[in-house]
Design a protein around this motif. Structure first.
Motif, PDB file in Angstrom:
ATOM      1  N   ALA A 176       0.833  -1.208   0.000  1.00 32.85           N
ATOM      2  CA  ALA A 176       0.000   0.000   0.000  1.00 32.85           C
ATOM      3  C   ALA A 176       0.867   1.258   0.000  1.00 32.85           C
ATOM      4  CB  ALA A 176      -0.940  -0.001   1.200  1.00 32.85           C
ATOM      5  N   VAL A 177       1.944   1.227   0.770  1.00 30.56           N
ATOM      6  CA  VAL A 177       2.855   2.380   0.818  1.00 30.56           C
ATOM      7  C   VAL A 177       3.530   2.585  -0.541  1.00 30.56           C
ATOM      8  CG1 VAL A 177       4.987   3.280   1.857  1.00 30.56           C
ATOM      9  CG2 VAL A 177       3.251   2.199   3.306  1.00 30.56           C
ATOM     10  N   VAL A 178       4.047   1.510  -1.105  1.00 32.43           N
ATOM     11  CA  VAL A 178       4.721   1.611  -2.404  1.00 32.43           C
ATOM     12  C   VAL A 178       3.733   2.035  -3.486  1.00 32.43           C
ATOM     13  CG1 VAL A 178       5.965   0.313  -4.181  1.00 32.43           C
ATOM     14  CG2 VAL A 178       6.524  -0.034  -1.770  1.00 32.43           C
ATOM     15  N   HIS A 179       2.509   1.538  -3.402  1.00 27.22           N
ATOM     16  CA  HIS A 179       1.477   1.917  -4.378  1.00 27.22           C
ATOM     17  C   HIS A 179       1.208   3.420  -4.296  1.00 27.22           C
ATOM     18  CE1 HIS A 179      -2.800   0.945  -6.107  1.00 27.22           C
ATOM     19  NE2 HIS A 179      -2.058   1.645  -6.939  1.00 27.22           N
ATOM     20  N   ALA A 180       1.083   3.936  -3.093  1.00 22.25           N
ATOM     21  CA  ALA A 180       0.843   5.378  -2.921  1.00 22.25           C
ATOM     22  C   ALA A 180       2.021   6.198  -3.451  1.00 22.25           C
ATOM     23  CB  ALA A 180       0.592   5.694  -1.461  1.00 22.25           C
ATOM     24  N   LEU A 181       3.237   5.759  -3.144  1.00 20.52           N
ATOM     25  CA  LEU A 181       4.426   6.460  -3.639  1.00 20.52           C
ATOM     26  C   LEU A 181       4.502   6.407  -5.168  1.00 20.52           C
ATOM     27  CD1 LEU A 181       7.093   5.294  -1.036  1.00 20.52           C
ATOM     28  CD2 LEU A 181       6.122   7.590  -1.283  1.00 20.52           C
ATOM     29  N   HIS A 182       4.182   5.249  -5.716  1.00 16.68           N
ATOM     30  CA  HIS A 182       4.189   5.096  -7.169  1.00 16.68           C
ATOM     31  C   HIS A 182       3.171   6.043  -7.805  1.00 16.68           C
ATOM     32  CE1 HIS A 182       3.156   3.183 -11.054  1.00 16.68           C
ATOM     33  NE2 HIS A 182       4.454   2.944 -11.098  1.00 16.68           N
ATOM     34  N   GLY A 183       1.991   6.120  -7.227  1.00 20.04           N
ATOM     35  CA  GLY A 183       0.958   7.018  -7.752  1.00 20.04           C
ATOM     36  C   GLY A 183       1.391   8.476  -7.695  1.00 20.04           C
ATOM     37  N   ALA A 184       2.015   8.867  -6.581  1.00 21.61           N
ATOM     38  CA  ALA A 184       2.492  10.250  -6.450  1.00 21.61           C
ATOM     39  C   ALA A 184       3.593  10.533  -7.474  1.00 21.61           C
ATOM     40  CB  ALA A 184       3.001  10.491  -5.036  1.00 21.61           C
ATOM     41  N   HIS A 185       4.462   9.553  -7.664  1.00 23.92           N
ATOM     42  CA  HIS A 185       5.552   9.702  -8.632  1.00 23.92           C
ATOM     43  C   HIS A 185       4.986   9.837 -10.048  1.00 23.92           C
ATOM     44  CE1 HIS A 185       9.579   9.234 -10.267  1.00 23.92           C
ATOM     45  NE2 HIS A 185       9.105   8.322 -11.092  1.00 23.92           N
ATOM     46  N   LEU A 186       4.022   9.013 -10.394  1.00 26.84           N
ATOM     47  CA  LEU A 186       3.392   9.111 -11.721  1.00 26.84           C
ATOM     48  C   LEU A 186       2.790  10.496 -11.938  1.00 26.84           C
ATOM     49  CD1 LEU A 186       1.405   5.811 -12.403  1.00 26.84           C
ATOM     50  CD2 LEU A 186       3.436   6.642 -13.548  1.00 26.84           C
ATOM     51  N   THR A 187       2.062  10.963 -10.943  1.00 26.47           N
ATOM     52  CA  THR A 187       1.433  12.273 -11.042  1.00 26.47           C
ATOM     53  C   THR A 187       2.482  13.359 -11.252  1.00 26.47           C
ATOM     54  OG1 THR A 187      -0.418  11.567  -9.663  1.00 26.47           O
ATOM     55  CG2 THR A 187      -0.024  13.943  -9.817  1.00 26.47           C
ATOM     56  N   ALA A 188       3.573  13.281 -10.490  1.00 26.52           N
ATOM     57  CA  ALA A 188       4.626  14.294 -10.598  1.00 26.52           C
ATOM     58  C   ALA A 188       5.336  14.249 -11.949  1.00 26.52           C
ATOM     59  CB  ALA A 188       5.636  14.120  -9.463  1.00 26.52           C
ATOM     60  N   VAL A 189       5.687  13.063 -12.402  1.00 26.75           N
ATOM     61  CA  VAL A 189       6.441  12.943 -13.653  1.00 26.75           C
ATOM     62  C   VAL A 189       5.597  13.379 -14.852  1.00 26.75           C
ATOM     63  CG1 VAL A 189       7.501  11.309 -15.257  1.00 26.75           C
ATOM     64  CG2 VAL A 189       8.058  11.216 -12.831  1.00 26.75           C
ATOM     65  N   TYR A 190       4.397  12.850 -14.960  1.00 30.49           N
ATOM     66  CA  TYR A 190       3.567  13.233 -16.100  1.00 30.49           C
ATOM     67  C   TYR A 190       3.126  14.691 -16.000  1.00 30.49           C
ATOM     68  CZ  TYR A 190       3.636   8.464 -17.770  1.00 30.49           C
ATOM     69  OH  TYR A 190       4.052   7.248 -18.263  1.00 30.49           O
ATOM     70  N   GLY A 191       2.941  15.183 -14.784  1.00 25.61           N
ATOM     71  CA  GLY A 191       2.643  16.607 -14.600  1.00 25.61           C
ATOM     72  C   GLY A 191       3.803  17.480 -15.051  1.00 25.61           C
ATOM     73  N   ALA A 192       5.036  17.056 -14.748  1.00 18.65           N
ATOM     74  CA  ALA A 192       6.223  17.806 -15.171  1.00 18.65           C
ATOM     75  C   ALA A 192       6.343  17.813 -16.696  1.00 18.65           C
ATOM     76  CB  ALA A 192       7.472  17.204 -14.542  1.00 18.65           C
ATOM     77  N   ILE A 193       6.018  16.702 -17.316  1.00 19.79           N
ATOM     78  CA  ILE A 193       6.053  16.646 -18.790  1.00 19.79           C
ATOM     79  C   ILE A 193       5.073  17.665 -19.364  1.00 19.79           C
ATOM     80  CG2 ILE A 193       5.412  15.230 -20.805  1.00 19.79           C
ATOM     81  CD1 ILE A 193       6.542  12.802 -19.139  1.00 19.79           C
ATOM     82  N   ARG A 194       3.866  17.713 -18.813  1.00 19.47           N
ATOM     83  CA  ARG A 194       2.864  18.655 -19.323  1.00 19.47           C
ATOM     84  C   ARG A 194       3.243  20.105 -18.999  1.00 19.47           C
ATOM     85  NH1 ARG A 194      -0.295  14.077 -18.102  1.00 19.47           N
ATOM     86  NH2 ARG A 194      -0.706  14.756 -15.970  1.00 19.47           N
ATOM     87  N   LEU A 195       3.828  20.327 -17.837  1.00 16.17           N
ATOM     88  CA  LEU A 195       4.260  21.678 -17.472  1.00 16.17           C
ATOM     89  C   LEU A 195       5.358  22.152 -18.421  1.00 16.17           C
ATOM     90  CD1 LEU A 195       4.080  24.053 -15.498  1.00 16.17           C
ATOM     91  CD2 LEU A 195       5.792  22.894 -14.094  1.00 16.17           C
ATOM     92  N   ALA A 196       6.336  21.302 -18.697  1.00 15.76           N
ATOM     93  CA  ALA A 196       7.399  21.657 -19.643  1.00 15.76           C
ATOM     94  C   ALA A 196       6.815  21.914 -21.029  1.00 15.76           C
ATOM     95  CB  ALA A 196       8.436  20.543 -19.695  1.00 15.76           C
ATOM     96  N   ASN A 197       5.869  21.108 -21.425  1.00 18.08           N
ATOM     97  CA  ASN A 197       5.222  21.282 -22.727  1.00 18.08           C
ATOM     98  C   ASN A 197       4.543  22.649 -22.811  1.00 18.08           C
ATOM     99  OD1 ASN A 197       4.222  20.365 -25.331  1.00 18.08           O
ATOM    100  ND2 ASN A 197       2.232  20.096 -24.338  1.00 18.08           N
ATOM    101  N   ARG A 198       3.839  23.032 -21.748  1.00 15.79           N
ATOM    102  CA  ARG A 198       3.167  24.342 -21.746  1.00 15.79           C
ATOM    103  C   ARG A 198       4.189  25.475 -21.761  1.00 15.79           C
ATOM    104  NH1 ARG A 198      -0.530  21.330 -18.625  1.00 15.79           N
ATOM    105  NH2 ARG A 198       0.424  21.882 -16.635  1.00 15.79           N
ATOM    106  N   GLY A 199       5.281  25.309 -21.004  1.00 18.94           N
ATOM    107  CA  GLY A 199       6.319  26.338 -20.983  1.00 18.94           C
ATOM    108  C   GLY A 199       6.984  26.503 -22.334  1.00 18.94           C
ATOM    109  N   ILE A 200       7.324  25.397 -22.958  1.00 17.57           N
ATOM    110  CA  ILE A 200       7.946  25.453 -24.290  1.00 17.57           C
ATOM    111  C   ILE A 200       6.987  26.081 -25.296  1.00 17.57           C
ATOM    112  CG2 ILE A 200       8.730  24.027 -26.228  1.00 17.57           C
ATOM    113  CD1 ILE A 200       9.888  22.096 -24.030  1.00 17.57           C
TER     114      ILE A 200
END
Length: 90
Positions: free
Chosen positions: A53-77
């Motif tokens: 459960a802990v690893v699942h939560a961390l994985h979910g947070a990591h996914l959100t952060a990584v894909y969010g960063a991709i979209r943020l960089a895309n908007r900035g570019i």
């Protein structure tokens, strides 16, 4: 109707921006659902259910952060490219 080079360049930039935006959302969804199946199966094993459960939560947070960063960089570019003149000054 004839499109200028400027219009086509802007259209291409918008298309690439939309492809990254929507493509990253679709890939994130598939990634999350695929990982969820594994985590849900592992959570059925009582001795490891809490760590899973802990690893699942961390994985979910990591996914959100990584894909969010991709979209943020895309908007900035995209915003940065909108500031670049597309034609030579006369």
């Amino acid at each position: 109707m004839v499109c200028s080079v400027n219009d086509r360049g802007r259209g291409l930039r918008m298309l690439v921006h939309d492809m990254v935006e929507h493509g990253s959302r679709a890939i994130e969804q598939v990634h999350r659902k695929t990982a969820d199946r594994t985590f849900f199966a592992l959570a059925e094993i009582a001795p490891i259910a809490k760590p899973v459960a802990v690893v699942h939560a961390l994985h979910g947070a990591h996914l959100t952060a990584v894909y969010g960063a991709i979209r943020l960089a895309n908007r900035g570019i995209s915003a940065g490219l909108d500031l670049v003149p597309t034609s030579k000054p006369e």
